[in-house]
Design an enzyme around this catalytic site. Structure first.
Site, PDB file in Angstrom:
ATOM      1  N   HIS A  62       0.857  -1.187   0.000  1.00 16.43           N
ATOM      2  CA  HIS A  62       0.000   0.000   0.000  1.00 16.43           C
ATOM      3  C   HIS A  62       0.902   1.250   0.000  1.00 16.43           C
ATOM      4  O   HIS A  62       1.952   1.251   0.659  1.00 16.43           O
ATOM      5  CB  HIS A  62      -0.859  -0.026   1.263  1.00 16.43           C
ATOM      6  CG  HIS A  62      -2.129   0.755   1.150  1.00 16.43           C
ATOM      7  ND1 HIS A  62      -2.156   2.117   0.935  1.00 16.43           N
ATOM      8  CD2 HIS A  62      -3.416   0.360   1.211  1.00 16.43           C
ATOM      9  CE1 HIS A  62      -3.409   2.512   0.893  1.00 16.43           C
ATOM     10  NE2 HIS A  62      -4.197   1.486   1.050  1.00 16.43           N
TER      11      HIS A  62
ATOM     12  N   GLY B 280       0.268  -5.091   1.611  1.00 16.52           N
ATOM     13  CA  GLY B 280      -0.921  -5.337   0.794  1.00 16.52           C
ATOM     14  C   GLY B 280      -0.593  -5.968  -0.542  1.00 16.52           C
ATOM     15  O   GLY B 280      -1.438  -6.581  -1.173  1.00 16.52           O
TER      16      GLY B 280
ATOM     17  N   TYR C  18      -5.430  -4.885   9.951  1.00 18.45           N
ATOM     18  CA  TYR C  18      -5.806  -5.427   8.647  1.00 18.45           C
ATOM     19  C   TYR C  18      -7.307  -5.724   8.631  1.00 18.45           C
ATOM     20  O   TYR C  18      -7.951  -5.848   9.667  1.00 18.45           O
ATOM     21  CB  TYR C  18      -4.973  -6.675   8.317  1.00 18.45           C
ATOM     22  CG  TYR C  18      -4.623  -6.723   6.847  1.00 18.45           C
ATOM     23  CD1 TYR C  18      -3.683  -5.829   6.333  1.00 18.45           C
ATOM     24  CD2 TYR C  18      -5.253  -7.573   5.973  1.00 18.45           C
ATOM     25  CE1 TYR C  18      -3.364  -5.823   4.983  1.00 18.45           C
ATOM     26  CE2 TYR C  18      -4.949  -7.569   4.614  1.00 18.45           C
ATOM     27  CZ  TYR C  18      -4.007  -6.695   4.125  1.00 18.45           C
ATOM     28  OH  TYR C  18      -3.699  -6.667   2.783  1.00 18.45           O
TER      29      TYR C  18
HETATM   30  C1  LCV Z   1       5.050   4.710  -0.028  1.00 21.28           C
HETATM   31  C2  LCV Z   1       7.198   3.907  -0.123  1.00 21.28           C
HETATM   32  C3  LCV Z   1       6.774   2.628   0.290  1.00 21.28           C
HETATM   33  C4  LCV Z   1       5.383   2.446   0.539  1.00 21.28           C
HETATM   34  N1  LCV Z   1       4.570   3.516   0.375  1.00 21.28           N
HETATM   35  O1  LCV Z   1      14.170   1.714  -0.524  1.00 21.28           O
HETATM   36  O2  LCV Z   1      -0.108  -4.565   4.959  1.00 21.28           O
HETATM   37  S1  LCV Z   1      -0.281  -3.318   5.652  1.00 21.28           S
HETATM   38  O3  LCV Z   1      -1.341  -3.303   6.549  1.00 21.28           O
HETATM   39  O4  LCV Z   1       0.984  -2.867   6.268  1.00 21.28           O
HETATM   40  C5  LCV Z   1      -0.632  -2.158   4.375  1.00 21.28           C
HETATM   41  C6  LCV Z   1      -1.255  -0.920   4.922  1.00 21.28           C
HETATM   42  C7  LCV Z   1       0.567  -1.913   3.573  1.00 21.28           C
HETATM   43  O5  LCV Z   1       0.744  -2.490   2.523  1.00 21.28           O
HETATM   44  O6  LCV Z   1       1.491  -0.990   4.048  1.00 21.28           O
HETATM   45  C8  LCV Z   1       2.745  -0.849   3.329  1.00 21.28           C
HETATM   46  C9  LCV Z   1       3.611  -2.032   3.748  1.00 21.28           C
HETATM   47  N2  LCV Z   1       4.925  -1.923   3.062  1.00 21.28           N
HETATM   48  C10 LCV Z   1       6.078  -1.973   3.755  1.00 21.28           C
HETATM   49  O7  LCV Z   1       6.125  -2.108   4.977  1.00 21.28           O
HETATM   50  C11 LCV Z   1       7.343  -1.819   2.930  1.00 21.28           C
HETATM   51  C12 LCV Z   1       7.882  -0.403   3.196  1.00 21.28           C
HETATM   52  N3  LCV Z   1       9.120  -0.184   2.405  1.00 21.28           N
HETATM   53  C13 LCV Z   1      10.314  -0.722   2.828  1.00 21.28           C
HETATM   54  O8  LCV Z   1      10.444  -1.444   3.820  1.00 21.28           O
HETATM   55  C14 LCV Z   1      11.483  -0.398   1.960  1.00 21.28           C
HETATM   56  O9  LCV Z   1      11.143   0.719   1.133  1.00 21.28           O
HETATM   57  C15 LCV Z   1      11.852  -1.592   1.048  1.00 21.28           C
HETATM   58  C16 LCV Z   1      12.450  -2.734   1.918  1.00 21.28           C
HETATM   59  C17 LCV Z   1      10.613  -2.085   0.287  1.00 21.28           C
HETATM   60  C18 LCV Z   1      12.922  -1.109   0.031  1.00 21.28           C
HETATM   61  O10 LCV Z   1      13.967  -0.490   0.755  1.00 21.28           O
HETATM   62  P1  LCV Z   1      15.011   0.433  -0.038  1.00 21.28           P
HETATM   63  O11 LCV Z   1      16.022   0.852   0.974  1.00 21.28           O
HETATM   64  O12 LCV Z   1      15.417  -0.262  -1.279  1.00 21.28           O
HETATM   65  P2  LCV Z   1      13.674   2.916   0.395  1.00 21.28           P
HETATM   66  O13 LCV Z   1      13.167   2.407   1.689  1.00 21.28           O
HETATM   67  O14 LCV Z   1      14.720   3.993   0.405  1.00 21.28           O
HETATM   68  O15 LCV Z   1      12.400   3.421  -0.430  1.00 21.28           O
HETATM   69  C19 LCV Z   1      12.574   4.146  -1.649  1.00 21.28           C
HETATM   70  C20 LCV Z   1      11.472   5.196  -1.669  1.00 21.28           C
HETATM   71  O16 LCV Z   1      10.192   4.524  -1.760  1.00 21.28           O
HETATM   72  C21 LCV Z   1       9.391   4.929  -0.673  1.00 21.28           C
HETATM   73  C22 LCV Z   1      10.340   5.314   0.433  1.00 21.28           C
HETATM   74  O17 LCV Z   1       9.695   6.165   1.343  1.00 21.28           O
HETATM   75  C23 LCV Z   1      11.435   5.990  -0.361  1.00 21.28           C
HETATM   76  O18 LCV Z   1      10.937   7.275  -0.684  1.00 21.28           O
HETATM   77  P3  LCV Z   1      11.978   8.521  -0.730  1.00 21.28           P
HETATM   78  O19 LCV Z   1      12.902   8.193  -1.882  1.00 21.28           O
HETATM   79  O20 LCV Z   1      11.079   9.701  -0.965  1.00 21.28           O
HETATM   80  O21 LCV Z   1      12.669   8.546   0.620  1.00 21.28           O
HETATM   81  N4  LCV Z   1       8.529   3.822  -0.266  1.00 21.28           N
HETATM   82  C24 LCV Z   1       8.925   2.571   0.017  1.00 21.28           C
HETATM   83  N5  LCV Z   1       7.869   1.822   0.374  1.00 21.28           N
HETATM   84  N6  LCV Z   1       4.878   1.266   0.902  1.00 21.28           N
HETATM   85  N7  LCV Z   1       6.355   4.947  -0.295  1.00 21.28           N
END
Ligand code: LCV
Length: 259
Positions: free
Chosen positions: A64, A108, A138
Site C-alpha cells: 500500500h 498489501g 488489517y
Molecule cells: C510509499 C514507499 C513505500 C510504501 N509507500 O528503498 O499490509 S499493511 O497493513 O501494512 C498495508 C497498509 C501496507 O501495505 O502498508 C505498506 C507495507 N509496506 C512496507 O512495509 C514496505 C515499506 N518499504 C520498505 O520497507 C522499503 O522501502 C523496502 C524494503 C521495500 C525497500 O527499501 P530500499 O532501501 O530499497 P527505500 O526504503 O529507500 O524506499 C525508496 C522510496 O520509496 C518509498 C520510500 O519512502 C522511499 O521514498 P523517498 O525516496 O522519498 O525517501 N517507499 C517505500 N515503500 N509502501 N512509499
C-alpha cells in the site's frame, strides 16, 4: 500517470508494474491502471493474465502507498480503498491471473499476489505481511485471503513477525505454486498462460468463480463481524497506528506503547 505497461499477445494479457521511484507501491494511480487493464482484458478475448514487474527488480511492490494511508481515526482499509478494489477485481476477473514475482513483496502487495490464481516466483523473492510493522488493523476479507493461502499457524507467523518469507519456503508450504530461476521465469510463466489460454475459457471461468464462492463461504455472524470491526476501530484510533504511519514517514523505527 498510470505507472504500468499493458500488453496482449494472442489470448494472453500482461500487466507490468512500472513505478520504480515508488517501488511499485499500490498507489491510487497504479491500482487504477491495473483495474482499467483488467477491465479491458475482460471486455476482450484475453483468456489468461500475467501480472508482473520489470525483470530484475529488487522490489516487486512495496505494498500500500503509505503516503495515501489516513494518519488515524479512519479505517485505513475500508471498502473503497484502492487495495481492496484491486484484490476484489483480481478475484472476480473472468480468467486466471498469474502473478510472476521477482524481488520483495510487501504488505498489501502480498495479499494482491495471493488473490491471484497462480503465483510463480524467483528463488530470491520474499513475501512480508506487514500490518504489525506499521500498527495497521488489517481488514476481515484481507485476513481471509491470507488464510486461504496457508495454515492458520503460518498466517499467524507471517502476520505477527512481519518477517519476509523466502519463496522456497512459501512454495514448500503451498503458499505459492512454483519457484523458477530469474532467467527462465518469464518463459515458464508465458508457457503456463498459453496452456491455460488453449483450454476452454468458459469452463475455466466457471471453475474460478466456483472456487472463489466456495473458498469465501465462511460463517461469520453479524455479531462476530461487528465485534471484529469494533476491535479494528480501537486499533486505527490508537496512538500506535498514528505512530506507525508517522515513523514510516519520518524514516525512524516506531515506538509502540500498546495503546
Ligand atoms: C510509499 C514507499 C513505500 C510504501 N509507500 O528503498 O499490509 S499493511 O497493513 O501494512 C498495508 C497498509 C501496507 O501495505 O502498508 C505498506 C507495507 N509496506 C512496507 O512495509 C514496505 C515499506 N518499504 C520498505 O520497507 C522499503 O522501502 C523496502 C524494503 C521495500 C525497500 O527499501 P530500499 O532501501 O530499497 P527505500 O526504503 O529507500 O524506499 C525508496 C522510496 O520509496 C518509498 C520510500 O519512502 C522511499 O521514498 P523517498 O525516496 O522519498 O525517501 N517507499 C517505500 N515503500 N509502501 N512509499
Amino acid at each position: 500517470m498510470e505507472a504500468i505497461e499493458v500488453k496482449q499477445e494472442g489470448f494472453v494479457g500482461s500487466i507490468i508494474l512500472d513505478n520504480p521511484k515508488k517501488l511499485n507501491a499500490l498507489s491510487h494511480d497504479l491500482v487504477d491502471g491495473v483495474i482499467a487493464a483488467l477491465a479491458k482484458f475482460a471486455a476482450g478475448d484475453v483468456r489468461a493474465v500475467i501480472l508482473r514487474s520489470r525483470p530484475g527488480v529488487k522490489v516487486w511492490s512495496a505494498g500500500h502507498d503509505v503516503s495515501e494511508l489516513p494518519e488515524g481515526r479512519r479505517d485505513p482499509l475500508g471498502w473503497d480503498d484502492p487495495l481492496r478494489n484491486l484484490v476484489r477485481t483480481i478475484e472476480t476477473h473472468p480468467c486466471p491471473v498469474i502473478a510472476q514475482i521477482e524481488g520483495g513483496v510487501w504488505g498489501g502487495a502480498v495479499e494482491t499476489v495471493l488473490a491471484c490464481d497462480i503465483v510463480i516466483a524467483t528463488p530470491e523473492s520474499t513475501f512480508a505481511v506487514t500490518p504489525a510493522r506499521l500498527g495497521v488493523p488489517y481488514n476481515v476479507s484481507g485476513m481471509m485471503t491470507f488464510m486461504s493461502a496457508g495454515s492458520l499457524r503460518l498466517v499467524k507467523e507471517l502476520a505477527f513477525t512481519a518477517a519476509p518469507m523466502a519463496a522456497e519456503r512459501a512454495e514448500r508450504i503451498g503458499m505459492i505454486n512454483h519457484v523458477v530461476p530469474a532467467d527462465s521465469i518469464a518463459g515458464f510463466t508465458q508457457a503456463m498462460a498459453e496452456r491455460i489460454a488453449n483450454n476452454a475459457p468458459l469452463s475455466i471461468r466457471v471453475m474460478k468463480e466456483q472456487l472463489r464462492v466456495l473458498a469465501g463461504a465462511k460463517p461469520v455472524s453479524p455479531r462476530g463481524f461487528e465485534k471484529v470491526q469494533g476491535l479494528r476501530r480501537v486499533v486505527y484510533d490508537s496512538h500506535d497506528y498514528a505512530e506507525g504511519i508517522r515513523a514510516f514517514k519520518e524514516k525512524r523505527p516506531p515506538q509502540f506503547i500498546g495503546k
